[in-house]
Each structure stands twice: as structure tokens, then as C-alpha cells.
Design a protein around this motif. Sequence first.
Motif, PDB file in Angstrom:
ATOM      1  N   UNK A 164     -57.406  65.736 -78.134  1.00  0.00           N
ATOM      2  CA  UNK A 164     -57.528  66.694 -79.320  1.00  0.00           C
ATOM      3  C   UNK A 164     -56.585  66.025 -80.236  1.00  0.00           C
ATOM      4  N   UNK A 165     -56.785  65.696 -81.671  1.00  0.00           N
ATOM      5  CA  UNK A 165     -55.776  65.278 -82.514  1.00  0.00           C
ATOM      6  C   UNK A 165     -55.277  66.247 -83.494  1.00  0.00           C
TER       7      UNK A 165
ATOM      8  N   UNK B 180     -34.393  66.667 -85.846  1.00  0.00           N
ATOM      9  CA  UNK B 180     -35.493  67.751 -86.336  1.00  0.00           C
ATOM     10  C   UNK B 180     -36.438  67.687 -85.144  1.00  0.00           C
ATOM     11  N   UNK B 181     -36.571  69.207 -84.731  1.00  0.00           N
ATOM     12  CA  UNK B 181     -37.361  69.292 -83.467  1.00  0.00           C
ATOM     13  C   UNK B 181     -38.415  70.230 -83.774  1.00  0.00           C
ATOM     14  N   UNK B 182     -39.568  70.046 -83.027  1.00  0.00           N
ATOM     15  CA  UNK B 182     -40.619  70.830 -83.355  1.00  0.00           C
ATOM     16  C   UNK B 182     -41.392  71.032 -81.794  1.00  0.00           C
ATOM     17  N   UNK B 183     -42.170  71.831 -81.705  1.00  0.00           N
ATOM     18  CA  UNK B 183     -43.039  72.035 -80.585  1.00  0.00           C
ATOM     19  C   UNK B 183     -44.455  72.500 -80.677  1.00  0.00           C
ATOM     20  N   UNK B 184     -45.443  71.792 -80.267  1.00  0.00           N
ATOM     21  CA  UNK B 184     -46.731  71.917 -80.463  1.00  0.00           C
ATOM     22  C   UNK B 184     -47.469  72.095 -78.991  1.00  0.00           C
ATOM     23  N   UNK B 185     -48.334  73.147 -78.820  1.00  0.00           N
ATOM     24  CA  UNK B 185     -49.123  73.371 -77.821  1.00  0.00           C
ATOM     25  C   UNK B 185     -50.645  72.991 -77.888  1.00  0.00           C
ATOM     26  N   UNK B 186     -51.133  72.190 -76.954  1.00  0.00           N
ATOM     27  CA  UNK B 186     -52.436  71.725 -77.278  1.00  0.00           C
ATOM     28  C   UNK B 186     -53.369  72.241 -75.853  1.00  0.00           C
TER      29      UNK B 186
END
Length: 114
Positions: free
Chosen positions: A63-64, A49-55
Motif C-alpha cells: 500500500x502506498x 513534527x509527529x504524525x501517525x498513519x494506519x495502514x
Amino acid sequence: LLLDRSDAVELPIKFIPRHAGRYHCQILLKSSCDIRVYEIECVVNTDHAEAELEFLTPAYQAVNQDIPISNMSSHDWKLEAILEGQGFYGPPLINVGLGETALYPLMFKPIAEG
């Protein structure tokens, strides 16, 4: 008993699982002189499984993000988290029980602008 390839019959099956887990199926084939039952078990894994988050946060301010992980399989999960990149923090292990959704607490705390 050896069958010639010309005696073989293809039986196409389409399977579209919604979740990881084990799926059981019976196929009943009948003719005027024969009845056969085939048991099929399909095992669906979610290994990659792959995911991408941008903070986006000011420098030096953390940042949580709680990432939900749902276990729809037939057994409990013990997952190992491998975080790559500077400034990311989170627990190295997380347990997700059968049928449960656990939140993985990911924190990003930048040490400089960029």
C-alpha cells in the motif's frame, strides 16, 4: 548606565505564528520626552513534527501513501527520512523548495499477517 530593577517595565507580547519561518517586527515606544524603536525577529522552527498513519492491507500486498510536506520557511529544505519498522520503504532524502509542497512516497509491504 545600570538600571535598577524597579526602573524596568514589562512589555508582554503575544506571538502566534501560522508557519515556520522568520517574522520581523518593529515596536515604537513614545513618551513626551523619548522615542524608542525596537527591532524584533522571531525564528519559528518545526523540528519535532509527529504524525501517525494506519495502514490496512492484505499480507504480501503493498500500500502506498504520498505524505505532503509543505515548506513555508524562507529557505529550501533537504530532509532525511529515517524509517523504522519492518516492511516500510521510501527514499532516504527529499528536497522541498521554498514555498513548495513535496510528496514523500511511503510504501508499506507486509511480509506476514499481523
